[in-house]
Design an enzyme around this catalytic site. Structure first.
Site: not given
Ligand code: MRU
Length: 356
Positions: A51-53, A92, A202, A243, A254
Site C-alpha cells: 500500500r502507499g502510492a 485501487r 497504518q 495519493d 488518507k
Molecule cells: O490506504 P493506504 O494505506 O494505501 O493509504 C496510503 C496513504 O495515505 C499514504 O500516506 C500515501 O499513499 C502517501 S505514500 C508515500
C-alpha cells in the site's frame, strides 16, 4: 549526511517472483509473501499487503512482468499483458502511481511486441529491467524529497504525520517520513507525533514501527487528539504524503487529512505535502475529479475481526479525503519545495521535473 538504512524491503523481485513484505501482519510479524500471478497481486493490493502510492506504483510495474509470465507466443504474451495491466490499474483507484507504474511497463511491452524483434522471453526480460529501473527511480525520488524537505525543518522540532508515508509506502525511504529520516540523519532533533489512522491503523501499526526501528522518537495519538496537540503547541510542522495531487494543487490523501490542514492553518503551523512528481496528475483538473476509493463498512464497524458497532449499523468508509490547495503551505517534490502550489506553478514545476 549519513545514509538512511531501514533494514527491510517493502517489495523486491526475487528468483523470478515479486515478493511483498506483508503489511497486514506488521508490527507483530515480519513475513514476506511471494506473488505468483496477477490475481494474487490484485488481492494483495486490495487487502493492503502492499500500500502507499509509490509502493503501489512499483508493485504495479513488477505486476506487468508477472502478468506476461512465461508466455512464449506473441499473441498470448500481448493478451496477458493487456489483461494484467487492466486488472492491476483497477485494483485501487485513488493512488495515481499505481496506474503510472503499470502504464510505464505496459507501454514498453506494446512497443516491443509491435517492433517484433527477438522473442517474447527477451521482451519479458526487458520489462523486468524497466520495472527494476522504475523501482530504483522511486528510491531516488524519495532521497531527493528527503533532502529538500529536511531543510524546511527547524533544528529541534516535532512533526505531525498521518497514515504511513514512509519506507513501507514507497520503493525507498518514504516521502513524508523520508523528510523526517533525512533531517534525523543530518543531526536535527526531530520527533514525530503519529496519528493512529483509523480504520486500518497504518499510523499505529506501520509508522510507529518503522520510526521505532529507525531510532526516531515517536508518540502515537488517536486521530481525534490532533486538535489538542495543536492547542498545546506540540506541533511545529505537519508533513504528510499524497495519493494524487490534482493539476490545481488539491491533494488526495488518507481520510482524516483535511482536519489536520485546517488545524494547521488555524494554529499558524506549516502544512507540507511530500510527494514525487509521479503522484501529480495533471490530467485531473482539481480535487473533484480525483476518484476516492470507498471501502467496506466492516472496516469501520470494528477492527481485526472484533466488531465494536451494533449489528447492522450503516457506516461510511471513504479511504481518502481531498485537501484544497489553498491549505498547503508547500509541496515537497524531488525538484524542491513549491510554496502554495497552484495550477500554473505546479505545471511549471512538473515540466522542470520531467526535463531532469
Ligand atoms: O490506504 P493506504 O494505506 O494505501 O493509504 C496510503 C496513504 O495515505 C499514504 O500516506 C500515501 O499513499 C502517501 S505514500 C508515500
Amino acid at each position: 549526511m549519513a545514509a538512511v538504512e531501514l533494514g527491510f524491503d517493502t517489495l523486491r523481485w526475487q528468483e523470478d517472483c515479486l515478493v511483498l513484505l506483508d503489511q497486514t501482519r506488521l508490527p507483530r510479524e515480519e513475513r514476506y509473501l511471494p506473488i505468483p500471478d496477477v490475481p494474487a497481486l490484485v488481492d494483495a493490493i486490495l487487502r493492503l499487503v502492499v500500500r502507499g502510492a509509490p509502493a503501489l506504483g512499483c508493485a504495479g510495474a513488477y505486476g506487468v512482468v508477472t502478468a506476461v509470465g512465461d508466455a512464449a507466443e506473441r499473441q498470448e504474451w500481448l493478451q496477458r499483458l493487456e489483461a494484467g495491466a487492466t486488472a492491476l490499474r483497477a485494483a485501487r483507484p485513488t493512488a495515481v502511481n499505481l496506474a503510472v507504474g503499470v502504464d510505464r511497463i505496459a507501454a514498453l511491452g506494446r512497443r516491443l511486441a509491435d517492433e517484433g524483434q527477438g522473442r517474447p522471453a527477451d521482451w519479458t526480460a526487458r520489462l523486468l529491467e524497466s520495472a527494476r529501473a522504475f523501482h530504483a527511480e522511486d528510491a531516488a525520488l524519495c532521497r531527493a524529497i528527503g533532502h529538500h524537505g529536511a531543510e524546511l525543518l527547524p533544528e529541534t522540532c516535532t512533526v505531525l504525520t498521518h497514515c504511513n508515508a514512509g519506507a513501507l509506502a514507497t520503493g525507498g525511504i518514504g516521502t513524508a517520513l523520508g523528510v523526517v529520516y533525512a533531517a534525523h540523519a543530518a543531526g536535527k532533533r526531530v520527533a514525530v507525533i503519529a496519528d493512529e489512522t483509523r480504520p486500518l491503523l497504518q499510523g499505529a501499526r506501520l509508522t510507529a514501527w518503522e520510526l521505532q526501528r529507525a531510532g526516531v522518537p515517536v508518540r502515537l495519538q488517536c486521530d481525534g487528539a490532533a486538535g489538542s496537540a495543536f492547542q498545546a503547541g506540540l506541533v511545529d510542522a505537519v508533513v504528510v504524503g499524497a495519493d494524487r495531487v490534482a493539476a490545481n494543487g488539491d491533494v488526495a490523501k488518507k481520510i482524516g487529512t483535511i482536519p489536520l490542514a485546517q488545524l494547521a492553518r488555524e494554529f499558524g503551523v506549516p502544512f507540507y505535502v511530500a510527494a514525487p512528481s509521479t503522484t501529480v496528475d495533471l490530467g485531473c483538473p482539481d480535487g473533484r475529479s480525483i476518484p476516492v476509493e470507498q471501502r467496506g463498512a466492516d472496516e469501520v464497524r470494528g477492527y481485526a475481526g472484533a466488531v465494536a458497532a451494533p449489528d447492522g449499523v450503516e457506516a461510511r468508509n471513504p479511504a481518502f479525503d481531498v485537501t484544497p490547495a489553498a491549505l498547503v503551505t508547500g509541496l515537497i517534490t524531488e525538484r524542491g519545495v513549491l510554496a502554495s502550489p497552484g495550477a500554473a506553478s505546479l505545471a511549471a514545476h512538473c515540466a522542470a521535473a520531467s526535463s531532469g
